[in-house]
Design an enzyme around this catalytic site. Sequence first.
Site, mmCIF file in Angstrom:
data_model
loop_
_atom_site.group_PDB
_atom_site.id
_atom_site.type_symbol
_atom_site.label_atom_id
_atom_site.label_comp_id
_atom_site.label_asym_id
_atom_site.label_seq_id
_atom_site.Cartn_x
_atom_site.Cartn_y
_atom_site.Cartn_z
ATOM 1 N N SER A 55 2.279 8.358 4.979
ATOM 2 C CA SER A 55 1.566 7.613 4.025
ATOM 3 C C SER A 55 0.625 8.622 3.364
ATOM 4 C CB SER A 55 0.909 6.393 4.461
ATOM 5 O OG SER A 55 1.567 5.372 5.019
ATOM 6 N N GLY A 236 4.249 3.346 4.028
ATOM 7 C CA GLY A 236 4.764 4.535 3.549
ATOM 8 C C GLY A 236 3.975 4.904 2.193
ATOM 9 N N GLY A 238 3.482 6.268 -1.982
ATOM 10 C CA GLY A 238 4.015 6.089 -3.304
ATOM 11 C C GLY A 238 3.588 4.514 -3.951
ATOM 12 N N CYS A 264 1.146 -2.512 5.536
ATOM 13 C CA CYS A 264 0.888 -1.689 4.380
ATOM 14 C C CYS A 264 1.702 -1.672 3.321
ATOM 15 C CB CYS A 264 0.759 -0.257 4.989
ATOM 16 S SG CYS A 264 -0.343 0.753 3.972
ATOM 17 N N PHE A 265 2.686 -0.672 2.931
ATOM 18 C CA PHE A 265 3.649 -0.692 1.963
ATOM 19 C C PHE A 265 4.574 -1.551 2.234
ATOM 20 C CE2 PHE A 265 7.112 1.343 -0.430
ATOM 21 C CZ PHE A 265 6.567 1.725 -1.529
ATOM 22 N N GLN A 268 2.994 -4.797 0.448
ATOM 23 C CA GLN A 268 3.180 -4.665 -0.910
ATOM 24 C C GLN A 268 4.710 -5.062 -1.356
ATOM 25 O OE1 GLN A 268 2.273 -0.594 -1.640
ATOM 26 N NE2 GLN A 268 -0.060 -0.753 -0.903
ATOM 27 N N ASN A 306 -5.029 2.780 4.866
ATOM 28 C CA ASN A 306 -4.539 3.797 4.212
ATOM 29 C C ASN A 306 -3.514 3.368 2.694
ATOM 30 O OD1 ASN A 306 -3.616 6.207 2.893
ATOM 31 N ND2 ASN A 306 -2.182 6.762 4.480
ATOM 32 N N GLY A 308 -3.531 2.985 -1.585
ATOM 33 C CA GLY A 308 -4.219 3.124 -2.956
ATOM 34 C C GLY A 308 -3.578 2.201 -4.199
ATOM 35 N N PHE A 309 -2.711 1.327 -3.376
ATOM 36 C CA PHE A 309 -2.023 0.201 -4.217
ATOM 37 C C PHE A 309 -2.543 -1.195 -3.356
ATOM 38 C CE2 PHE A 309 0.211 3.820 -5.458
ATOM 39 C CZ PHE A 309 0.462 3.779 -6.819
ATOM 40 N N HIS A 354 -3.378 -1.336 9.230
ATOM 41 C CA HIS A 354 -2.571 -0.554 10.245
ATOM 42 C C HIS A 354 -3.031 -1.115 11.579
ATOM 43 C CE1 HIS A 354 -0.614 2.539 8.018
ATOM 44 N NE2 HIS A 354 -1.496 2.456 7.281
ATOM 45 N N GLU A 356 -1.207 -0.912 14.460
ATOM 46 C CA GLU A 356 -1.125 -0.163 15.327
ATOM 47 C C GLU A 356 -2.228 1.029 15.612
ATOM 48 O OE1 GLU A 356 -0.763 2.369 12.267
ATOM 49 O OE2 GLU A 356 -0.051 0.447 12.439
#
Length: 380
Positions: A55, A236, A238, A264-265, A268, A306, A308-309, A354, A356
């Site tokens: 990530s 992930g 981006g 996380c990703f 989103q 972790n 940023g979006f 996260h 995990e």
Amino acid sequence: MTTSTKGTGKVPAVLVLEDGRTFRGRAYGAVGETFGEAVFSTGMTGYQETLTDPSYHRQVVVMTAPHVGNTGVNDEDPESGRIWVAGYVVRDPARVPSNWRSRRSLDEELARQGVVGISGIDTRALTRHLRERGAMRVGIFSGETLPDAAAMLAEVRRAPEMKGADLSAEVATKETYVVPAIGTKRFTVAAIDLGIKGMTPHRMAERGIEVHVLPATATAEDVYAVNPDGVFFSNGPGDPATADHPVSVMREVLSRKTPLFGICFGNQILGRALGFGTYKLKYGHRGINQPVQDRTTGKVEVTAHNHGFAVDAPLDAATDTPYGRVEVSHVCLNDDVVEGLQLLDQPAFSVQYHPEAAAGPHDAAYLFDRFVSLMEGQRA
């Protein structure tokens, strides 16, 4: 990125932010130059897990803890097969690592993998700057001879921004692989790798799940070819606004009402699949000490982040979607950012952090049990 793996010693280095602020220090790791998005991580431990988290692809990580590298580098803790950060910034690196599992110093490992870093700068001042101005593009330059200030700033400003970046396929596996269940196999899960960490399928394997890890380009047909009891979407890098393919695959999973879990990703992606928008946070959440409330239980957890979006979803009421009602299940207590989504009419949920968390904390490990419960319920 251009690098040299020669010993850094007292080689001069400079960090240049896109707004023109600079910090001068010493080379740490490889010597050369690198570019990315400057972000800060508040974790005091677990730097190996941070460095090897996919990530962090194309990000230059600033460590807020002043002492980094004390336990060296071992061969057991990496979350993937390489270091993914674009650059690394520390204040006071360990001169000599001390840990019974250490095989080499952090400086040596960064140099071995060609990761350009800088040490000896005021990371507190840099973190305050990013907190006030926001995450931004940055360059680290090191060597006996450095470009002039104007040239370095121009290079930084030519670097691509994180907003609009489609990166998950760059870090994901190219071929499907299987992580077998530990002990008796109870379920099969298809995991879409958008930048998955090694500990994630391990946490599922501990619960009797055979995990088929699929590339980010996998189709719905690929997912259902493994006859899954559940589907998982990983973390992930981006901008989630670019992730149209994973969104379309997730919508197919939702249509079939297969138990679904995203982190996380993946959170989103679920938000987008349900019709919500996403947006870029000013400086994001990164570290292992973020307070989140599970609104389904009222419990407050300390969690590893972790991102940023974030997902733009209403906090105060359930929302009707083409797949049934959804509510915000988790929220960050620092800033009310959406940290989880839960469908009320079918077995699907996600969290932004996260669970995990190989380096800890482990407050959120129960979420894998919640995923197991969804699959048990569906099977019953």
